[in-house]
Design a protein around this motif. Structure first.
Motif, PDB file in Angstrom:
ATOM      1  N   SER A 136      39.661  57.443  43.537  1.00 38.37           N
ATOM      2  CA  SER A 136      39.959  56.112  43.016  1.00 38.37           C
ATOM      3  C   SER A 136      38.770  55.161  43.140  1.00 38.37           C
ATOM      4  O   SER A 136      38.776  54.086  42.550  1.00 38.37           O
ATOM      5  N   VAL A 137      37.744  55.561  43.890  1.00 40.64           N
ATOM      6  CA  VAL A 137      36.574  54.706  44.148  1.00 40.64           C
ATOM      7  C   VAL A 137      35.485  54.988  43.122  1.00 40.64           C
ATOM      8  O   VAL A 137      35.120  56.137  42.894  1.00 40.64           O
ATOM      9  N   THR A 138      34.983  53.930  42.505  1.00 43.36           N
ATOM     10  CA  THR A 138      33.885  54.061  41.560  1.00 43.36           C
ATOM     11  C   THR A 138      32.548  54.027  42.281  1.00 43.36           C
ATOM     12  O   THR A 138      31.664  54.841  42.028  1.00 43.36           O
ATOM     13  N   GLU A 139      32.402  53.068  43.200  1.00 44.71           N
ATOM     14  CA  GLU A 139      31.132  52.882  43.896  1.00 44.71           C
ATOM     15  C   GLU A 139      31.351  51.957  45.088  1.00 44.71           C
ATOM     16  O   GLU A 139      32.327  51.214  45.138  1.00 44.71           O
ATOM     17  N   ILE A 140      30.414  52.000  46.023  1.00 41.54           N
ATOM     18  CA  ILE A 140      30.392  51.074  47.148  1.00 41.54           C
ATOM     19  C   ILE A 140      29.099  50.293  47.016  1.00 41.54           C
ATOM     20  O   ILE A 140      28.013  50.889  46.921  1.00 41.54           O
ATOM     21  N   ILE A 141      29.203  48.962  46.995  1.00 44.37           N
ATOM     22  CA  ILE A 141      28.026  48.128  46.792  1.00 44.37           C
ATOM     23  C   ILE A 141      27.984  47.017  47.839  1.00 44.37           C
ATOM     24  O   ILE A 141      28.977  46.761  48.531  1.00 44.37           O
ATOM     25  N   HIS A 142      26.833  46.357  47.929  1.00 46.87           N
ATOM     26  CA  HIS A 142      26.734  45.152  48.745  1.00 46.87           C
ATOM     27  C   HIS A 142      27.308  43.990  47.941  1.00 46.87           C
ATOM     28  O   HIS A 142      27.202  43.956  46.714  1.00 46.87           O
ATOM     29  N   ARG A 143      27.884  43.058  48.634  1.00 45.35           N
ATOM     30  CA  ARG A 143      28.496  41.903  47.989  1.00 45.35           C
ATOM     31  C   ARG A 143      27.452  41.136  47.190  1.00 45.35           C
ATOM     32  O   ARG A 143      26.316  40.977  47.625  1.00 45.35           O
ATOM     33  N   GLN A 144      27.878  40.648  46.047  1.00 47.35           N
ATOM     34  CA  GLN A 144      27.030  39.843  45.189  1.00 47.35           C
ATOM     35  C   GLN A 144      27.639  38.459  45.076  1.00 47.35           C
ATOM     36  O   GLN A 144      28.775  38.225  45.492  1.00 47.35           O
ATOM     37  N   ALA A 145      26.875  37.536  44.506  1.00 46.69           N
ATOM     38  CA  ALA A 145      27.370  36.180  44.310  1.00 46.69           C
ATOM     39  C   ALA A 145      28.632  36.221  43.457  1.00 46.69           C
ATOM     40  O   ALA A 145      28.734  37.013  42.519  1.00 46.69           O
ATOM     41  N   SER A 146      29.580  35.372  43.792  1.00 49.36           N
ATOM     42  CA  SER A 146      30.836  35.326  43.042  1.00 49.36           C
ATOM     43  C   SER A 146      31.175  33.890  42.690  1.00 49.36           C
ATOM     44  O   SER A 146      30.651  32.946  43.289  1.00 49.36           O
ATOM     45  N   ARG A 147      32.043  33.752  41.735  1.00 46.87           N
ATOM     46  CA  ARG A 147      32.539  32.451  41.301  1.00 46.87           C
ATOM     47  C   ARG A 147      34.041  32.415  41.519  1.00 46.87           C
ATOM     48  O   ARG A 147      34.743  33.381  41.232  1.00 46.87           O
ATOM     49  N   SER A 148      34.529  31.294  42.006  1.00 44.52           N
ATOM     50  CA  SER A 148      35.966  31.181  42.242  1.00 44.52           C
ATOM     51  C   SER A 148      36.702  31.002  40.916  1.00 44.52           C
ATOM     52  O   SER A 148      36.113  30.607  39.905  1.00 44.52           O
ATOM     53  N   LEU A 149      37.986  31.321  40.958  1.00 39.56           N
ATOM     54  CA  LEU A 149      38.837  31.209  39.777  1.00 39.56           C
ATOM     55  C   LEU A 149      39.976  30.244  40.073  1.00 39.56           C
ATOM     56  O   LEU A 149      40.661  30.389  41.092  1.00 39.56           O
ATOM     57  N   MET A 192      32.751  38.489  40.139  1.00 38.22           N
ATOM     58  CA  MET A 192      31.325  38.758  40.267  1.00 38.22           C
ATOM     59  C   MET A 192      30.904  39.661  39.118  1.00 38.22           C
ATOM     60  O   MET A 192      31.749  40.249  38.437  1.00 38.22           O
ATOM     61  N   ASP A 193      29.604  39.743  38.906  1.00 37.73           N
ATOM     62  CA  ASP A 193      29.077  40.638  37.890  1.00 37.73           C
ATOM     63  C   ASP A 193      28.811  41.989  38.538  1.00 37.73           C
ATOM     64  O   ASP A 193      28.102  42.085  39.534  1.00 37.73           O
ATOM     65  N   TYR A 194      29.382  43.023  37.967  1.00 36.02           N
ATOM     66  CA  TYR A 194      29.135  44.388  38.420  1.00 36.02           C
ATOM     67  C   TYR A 194      28.704  45.198  37.206  1.00 36.02           C
ATOM     68  O   TYR A 194      29.521  45.494  36.334  1.00 36.02           O
ATOM     69  N   ARG A 195      27.438  45.491  37.139  1.00 37.65           N
ATOM     70  CA  ARG A 195      26.879  46.288  36.034  1.00 37.65           C
ATOM     71  C   ARG A 195      27.269  45.745  34.668  1.00 37.65           C
ATOM     72  O   ARG A 195      27.664  46.477  33.768  1.00 37.65           O
ATOM     73  N   GLY A 196      27.203  44.421  34.541  1.00 39.50           N
ATOM     74  CA  GLY A 196      27.498  43.784  33.266  1.00 39.50           C
ATOM     75  C   GLY A 196      28.972  43.565  32.990  1.00 39.50           C
ATOM     76  O   GLY A 196      29.339  43.102  31.920  1.00 39.50           O
ATOM     77  N   THR A 197      29.818  43.866  33.956  1.00 38.24           N
ATOM     78  CA  THR A 197      31.261  43.699  33.794  1.00 38.24           C
ATOM     79  C   THR A 197      31.762  42.645  34.770  1.00 38.24           C
ATOM     80  O   THR A 197      31.417  42.669  35.946  1.00 38.24           O
ATOM     81  N   THR A 198      32.549  41.721  34.272  1.00 37.95           N
ATOM     82  CA  THR A 198      33.170  40.729  35.144  1.00 37.95           C
ATOM     83  C   THR A 198      34.200  41.443  36.003  1.00 37.95           C
ATOM     84  O   THR A 198      35.117  42.090  35.490  1.00 37.95           O
ATOM     85  N   THR A 199      34.025  41.339  37.305  1.00 37.79           N
ATOM     86  CA  THR A 199      34.802  42.118  38.254  1.00 37.79           C
ATOM     87  C   THR A 199      35.526  41.197  39.225  1.00 37.79           C
ATOM     88  O   THR A 199      34.913  40.328  39.834  1.00 37.79           O
ATOM     89  N   THR A 200      36.824  41.381  39.372  1.00 39.53           N
ATOM     90  CA  THR A 200      37.615  40.585  40.303  1.00 39.53           C
ATOM     91  C   THR A 200      37.284  41.010  41.730  1.00 39.53           C
ATOM     92  O   THR A 200      37.275  42.197  42.045  1.00 39.53           O
ATOM     93  N   LEU A 201      37.015  40.039  42.587  1.00 37.82           N
ATOM     94  CA  LEU A 201      36.689  40.292  43.986  1.00 37.82           C
ATOM     95  C   LEU A 201      37.892  39.925  44.851  1.00 37.82           C
ATOM     96  O   LEU A 201      38.378  38.795  44.812  1.00 37.82           O
ATOM     97  N   VAL A 202      38.385  40.916  45.607  1.00 37.16           N
ATOM     98  CA  VAL A 202      39.631  40.765  46.364  1.00 37.16           C
ATOM     99  C   VAL A 202      39.349  40.692  47.861  1.00 37.16           C
ATOM    100  O   VAL A 202      38.585  41.502  48.392  1.00 37.16           O
ATOM    101  N   ASP A 203      39.958  39.721  48.536  1.00 34.20           N
ATOM    102  CA  ASP A 203      39.927  39.639  49.997  1.00 34.20           C
ATOM    103  C   ASP A 203      40.940  40.669  50.504  1.00 34.20           C
ATOM    104  O   ASP A 203      42.136  40.421  50.537  1.00 34.20           O
ATOM    105  N   THR A 204      40.446  41.841  50.860  1.00 32.37           N
ATOM    106  CA  THR A 204      41.309  42.965  51.216  1.00 32.37           C
ATOM    107  C   THR A 204      42.185  42.661  52.418  1.00 32.37           C
ATOM    108  O   THR A 204      43.353  43.056  52.462  1.00 32.37           O
ATOM    109  N   ALA A 205      41.656  41.972  53.401  1.00 26.19           N
ATOM    110  CA  ALA A 205      42.451  41.634  54.580  1.00 26.19           C
ATOM    111  C   ALA A 205      43.653  40.779  54.194  1.00 26.19           C
ATOM    112  O   ALA A 205      44.769  41.009  54.660  1.00 26.19           O
ATOM    113  N   ARG A 206      43.438  39.824  53.333  1.00 27.79           N
ATOM    114  CA  ARG A 206      44.550  38.974  52.885  1.00 27.79           C
ATOM    115  C   ARG A 206      45.536  39.785  52.045  1.00 27.79           C
ATOM    116  O   ARG A 206      46.745  39.651  52.177  1.00 27.79           O
ATOM    117  N   LEU A 207      45.015  40.675  51.186  1.00 29.70           N
ATOM    118  CA  LEU A 207      45.871  41.524  50.367  1.00 29.70           C
ATOM    119  C   LEU A 207      46.772  42.397  51.238  1.00 29.70           C
ATOM    120  O   LEU A 207      47.937  42.587  50.947  1.00 29.70           O
TER     121      LEU A 207
END
Length: 145
Positions: A33-46, A57-72
């Motif tokens: 289920s894992v595509t890749e493991i990366i270092h965190r990049q700059a993100s914008r709030s929604l 955040m931008d991940y390889r040209g794709t807008t990617t939702t960044l999830v706070d896993t602990a909160r999830l």
């Protein structure tokens, strides 16, 4: 790495999982289920995003939702975490999201004999894995962020 369907993985034989840490807790997900493991990049709030969504955040040209896993997972907050486990749930661009994690430990094989049923009774927790290092909660990533 090809993305598989974690729900389709059975416990008939050994399954590879990625172990990671969120706070003081250890978790794992099916490696397919894992595509890749990366270092965190700059993100914008929604605006009006669910409380577990940090932003995008931008991940390889794709807008990617960044999830706070602990909160999830209801174990506090890891919004300062610097590692991101990236998942791709489909062919649409908005189906890519990343879980913030504090630590990535290892890829390991899970023997079904070492997996106990989840005592939580929720759809996200697949079971509890007994390892030499202690207990690891096996979670299924959501099919969407």
């Amino acid at each position: 790495m090809a993305v598989g369907d974690p729900a389709a993985t059975t416990l008939d034989g050994s399954t590879q999982v990625l172990e990671f840490g969120v706070g003081d807790e250890r978790y794992c997900v099916v490696l397919d289920s894992v595509t890749e493991i990366i270092h965190r990049q700059a993100s914008r709030s929604l605006p009006d995003a669910p409380s577990h969504v940090v932003g995008v955040m931008d991940y390889r040209g794709t807008t990617t939702t960044l999830v706070d896993t602990a909160r999830l997972l209801n174990v506090g907050s890891s919004s300062d975490a610097q590692r991101v486990v990236v998942f791709d749930t489909g062919d649409e661009e908005d189906d890519v999201y990343g879980w913030l994690v504090d630590e990535v430990y290892r890829v390991t094989d899970v023997d079904p004999a070492n997996v106990d049923d989840s005592p939580f009774g929720d759809e996200r927790t697949r079971g509890i894995v007994r390892t030499d290092d202690g207990l690891v909660v096996w979670v299924d990533p959501p099919t969407e962020s």
